[in-house]
Design an enzyme around this catalytic site. Structure first.
Site, PDB file in Angstrom:
ATOM      1  CD  GLU A  50      -2.766   1.213   2.447  1.00 23.70           C
ATOM      2  OE1 GLU A  50      -2.758   0.290   3.278  1.00 23.70           O
ATOM      3  OE2 GLU A  50      -3.464   2.247   2.564  1.00 23.70           O
ATOM      4  NE  ARG A 104       4.148  -7.821  10.605  1.00 25.34           N
ATOM      5  CZ  ARG A 104       3.427  -7.213   9.645  1.00 25.34           C
ATOM      6  NH1 ARG A 104       2.403  -7.827   9.093  1.00 25.34           N
ATOM      7  NH2 ARG A 104       3.716  -6.007   9.252  1.00 25.34           N
ATOM      8  CE  LYS A 147       2.999   0.244   5.003  1.00 29.87           C
ATOM      9  NZ  LYS A 147       2.562   0.095   3.613  1.00 29.87           N
TER      10      LYS A 147
HETATM   11  P1  ATP Z   1       1.019  -1.547   7.792  1.00 30.73           P
HETATM   12  O1  ATP Z   1       2.326  -1.323   8.497  1.00 30.73           O
HETATM   13  O2  ATP Z   1       0.345  -0.268   7.414  1.00 30.73           O
HETATM   14  O3  ATP Z   1       0.154  -2.603   8.384  1.00 30.73           O
HETATM   15  P2  ATP Z   1       2.076  -3.360   5.893  1.00 30.73           P
HETATM   16  O4  ATP Z   1       3.386  -3.396   6.581  1.00 30.73           O
HETATM   17  O5  ATP Z   1       1.194  -4.545   5.900  1.00 30.73           O
HETATM   18  O6  ATP Z   1       1.294  -2.105   6.358  1.00 30.73           O
HETATM   19  P3  ATP Z   1       1.807  -3.295   3.050  1.00 30.73           P
HETATM   20  O7  ATP Z   1       2.159  -2.201   2.135  1.00 30.73           O
HETATM   21  O8  ATP Z   1       0.395  -3.694   3.132  1.00 30.73           O
HETATM   22  O9  ATP Z   1       2.391  -2.870   4.440  1.00 30.73           O
HETATM   23  O10 ATP Z   1       2.725  -4.560   2.792  1.00 30.73           O
HETATM   24  C1  ATP Z   1       3.017  -5.066   1.529  1.00 30.73           C
HETATM   25  C2  ATP Z   1       3.402  -6.493   1.644  1.00 30.73           C
HETATM   26  O11 ATP Z   1       4.530  -6.638   2.487  1.00 30.73           O
HETATM   27  C3  ATP Z   1       2.297  -7.326   2.235  1.00 30.73           C
HETATM   28  O12 ATP Z   1       2.144  -8.488   1.448  1.00 30.73           O
HETATM   29  C4  ATP Z   1       2.764  -7.654   3.611  1.00 30.73           C
HETATM   30  O13 ATP Z   1       2.303  -8.901   4.002  1.00 30.73           O
HETATM   31  C5  ATP Z   1       4.280  -7.627   3.462  1.00 30.73           C
HETATM   32  N1  ATP Z   1       4.896  -7.240   4.730  1.00 30.73           N
HETATM   33  C6  ATP Z   1       4.682  -6.127   5.433  1.00 30.73           C
HETATM   34  N2  ATP Z   1       5.393  -6.132   6.570  1.00 30.73           N
HETATM   35  C7  ATP Z   1       6.090  -7.277   6.600  1.00 30.73           C
HETATM   36  C8  ATP Z   1       7.005  -7.885   7.523  1.00 30.73           C
HETATM   37  N3  ATP Z   1       7.348  -7.286   8.668  1.00 30.73           N
HETATM   38  N4  ATP Z   1       7.521  -9.087   7.207  1.00 30.73           N
HETATM   39  C9  ATP Z   1       7.191  -9.684   6.062  1.00 30.73           C
HETATM   40  N5  ATP Z   1       6.344  -9.185   5.157  1.00 30.73           N
HETATM   41  C10 ATP Z   1       5.777  -8.000   5.413  1.00 30.73           C
END
Ligand code: ATP
Ligand code: MG
Length: 561
Positions: free
Chosen positions: A35, A261, A271
């Site tokens: 996003e 994650r 974020k």
């Molecule tokens: P927010 O922090 O706003 O919840 P988010 O970290 O989920 O957002 P996105 O832009 O939705 O951010 O993430 C894009 C992709 O990265 C998604 O498929 C998410 O699963 C993956 N992702 C985000 N954070 C992690 C993490 N800490 N480890 C592994 N994958 C991640």
């Protein structure tokens, strides 16, 4: 099948089985769906390496898709930084760059189709009422009074929602699933809300926007994604993901797979929190070298290879866990150790006068750039002269027995040079601070072992005063003082490390270091790995970010040795 160079994992096992069974016409299509509401961080790198790595190893493809369904928080700055970061990490989406916003029309048509089939309805409860009637884990939810209105009425209202006849928040479109489902996501989830907000891509064409769950699976279906890999918190959304695909009767049915994650100690990975650090100026920006963002790591001097290696090492599992920051630092150190030349830089200089070395004379000594692999880059000449700088903390006036560096009456080896003996200490008459050491050198000692079998404890780094150049050195430490700043009740910002940045303006380095162009990396012997900051450095006046120290000083603090 999977190349052996990349560690296998349960997701690759699923893909292997799918290919063997002939699923998805034996194609592998993944996607990375950020996003655009912030910069990417090291957690995203894990997902990027996983998705793009699978596409590469299975001769498939990986799409970059912006999940831009929430215009309120999204920005073109983020769109650009995300593309730059994915490319910098070494991955390429080719022509497969997509935006969920480009599917708004088709998502809308599908929504009408669900309404016509009695699978969705326009609900006039407020957001608050929807929340309170949703029930709990132990109690079923209450059906909305609008749930059983005729399809034709919902269809008319939904069209008027789109046409802008109703104020924001007055109506939503909900899926008609099951208010008693043990899975709260299935209790008539909201599919669309009214929000008058300009979108970076569709402008003011829409005043209703789809919810993430509705948009995500259908976007996957439209793009022919075979394996939709996401993090564990979406496991409870999988039934909804599948329900939407079935309700919309999509031709293609992607398969959602969840993995754990990445969590790292001594930092935050949300974020929202990272944005707060930037907005409240606790850091210099998204690319501050202390940030866990890709742009911060890049600015600090970490290479994409080190990040990819780290992602390989931590693996992909189904159970949440937290990785020690030391694991990332070790990967960075190992990567730099073989690629970065070694030179000398005195961080906090202490003047040394070599009394038995004539004024004006210079002796050139030879020092290899890669001591473990001298042919790699050869050697440079380092000048030795009467006036030198050594590190302040390599001298102690009253040393404990075990101290093996400079002290009154003691000897030390100068790295790549002679043995030096300290005879007297000059102090500032006002403050009493040590300002100069009076020493002699052993001209016969050469750069090898002393011929008379004397034991010399340590070799210290140094530079010749007149031949050295001033450089600025920025020492970075962990951004937070506790392993889990986001955990526990307190505001995560109360755990910020006030000593996370120390700027040394008086450092002195070998001449070659002063001439380094921005982006150059060095190992400063006995100190760590450094990177000439590409933004702050000026021609002839480099600013060096410490990427990582040579040893994990935090392990010692924690009692790990
Ligand atoms: P927010 O922090 O706003 O919840 P988010 O970290 O989920 O957002 P996105 O832009 O939705 O951010 O993430 C894009 C992709 O990265 C998604 O498929 C998410 O699963 C993956 N992702 C985000 N954070 C992690 C993490 N800490 N480890 C592994 N994958 C991640
Ligand atoms: Mg997300």
């Amino acid at each position: 099948m999977t190349e052996p160079t990349h560690p296998t994992n349960f997701i690759r096992h699923i893909i292997d089985a799918d290919l063997a069974a002939g699923k998805h016409d034996r194609r592998v299509v993944t996607r990375f769906p950020p996003e655009p509401n912030g910069y990417l961080h090291i957690g995203h790198a894990k997902s990027i390496c996983l998705n793009f790595g699978i596409a590469r190893d299975y001769q498939g493809r990986c799409h970059l898709r912006f999940d831009d369904t929430n215009p309120a928080k999204e920005d073109v700055e983020y769109i650009n930084s995300i593309q730059e970061d994915v490319r910098w990490l070494g991955f390429d989406w080719g022509t497969h760059l997509y935006h969920a916003a480009d599917y708004f029309g088709r998502l809308y048509d599908w929504a009408e189709q669900l309404i016509a089939a009695g699978k969705a309805y326009v609900c006039e409860l407020s957001a608050e009422e929807i929340r309170t009637t949703r029930g709990t884990l132990t109690q079923p939810g209450k059906e909305s009074p609008y749930r059983h209105r005729p399809s034709a009425e919902s269809l008319d209202l939904f069209r008027r929602m789109r046409a802008g006849e109703f104020p924001d928040g007055s109506r939503v479109l909900r899926a008609k699933i099951d208010m008693a489902s043990p899975n709260l996501n299935m209790r008539d989830p909201v599919m669309y809300r009214i929000r008058r907000e300009s979108h970076h891509r569709t402008g003011d064409a829409w005043c209703i926007y789809p919810m993430y769950d509705w948009a995500h699976g259908l976007s996957d279906a439209l793009e022919g994604i075979t394996h939709s890999i996401c993090t564990l918190e979406f496991a409870d959304h999988r039934p909804l993901y599948d329900w939407y695909l079935a309700a919309a009767a999509t031709e293609h049915r992607p398969q959602q797979i969840e993995f754990a994650r990445l969590n790292l100690t001594y930092t935050v990975m949300s974020k929202r929190m990272l944005l707060e650090l930037v907005k409240d100026r606790h850091v210099g920006g998204w690319d501050d070298p202390r940030m866990p963002t890709i742009s911060g790591l890049r600015r600090r001097g970490v290479t994409p290879e080190a990040i990819r290696e780290f992602c390989d090492r931590i693996g992909v599992a189904k159970m949440d866990s937290t990785i020690e920051m030391g694991v990332l630092e070790a990967a960075i150190r190992e990567d730099l150790n073989v690629r970065v030349p070694r030179v000398m830089c005195v961080h906090r200089p202490l003047r040394v006068i070599v009394e038995n070395f004539p004024e004006g004379r210079v002796e050139e000594l030879e020092a290899p750039f890669f001591p473990d692999d001298p042919p790699k880059m050869g050697a440079r000449k380092i000048p030795f002269a009467r006036e030198l700088f050594v590190e302040q903390d390599d001298f102690l006036e009253e040393p404990p027995k075990k101290f093996t560096r400079l002290a009154p009456g003691r000897e030390v080896r100068l790295r790549w040079g002679f043995i030096l003996k300290c005879h007297a200490v000059v102090k500032d008459s006002g403050t009493g601070a040590v300002t100069e050491l009076r020493c002699t050198y052993d001209a016969e000692s050469g750069t090898g072992a002393p011929r008379d079998g004397r034991k010399i404890g340590s070799a210290i780094h140094w530079v010749a005063a007149a031949h050295s150049v001033p450089v600025q050195v920025q020492l970075y430490d962990r951004l937070f003082t506790v392993p889990d700043p986001a955990g526990g009740g307190a505001d995560f910002k109360t755990h910020l490390n006030p000593q996370s940045l120390e700027v040394l303006t008086g450092a002195r380095a070998e001449a070659a270091v002063g001439a380094a162009s921005p982006g150059t990396r060095f190992q400063f012997e006995r100190r760590g790995f450094y990177f000439a900051d590409p933004i702050d450095s000026r021609p002839g006046a480099p600013v060096f970010n410490r990427i990582v120290a040579l040893r994990d000083s935090w392990a010692k603090v924690a009692g790990g040795g």
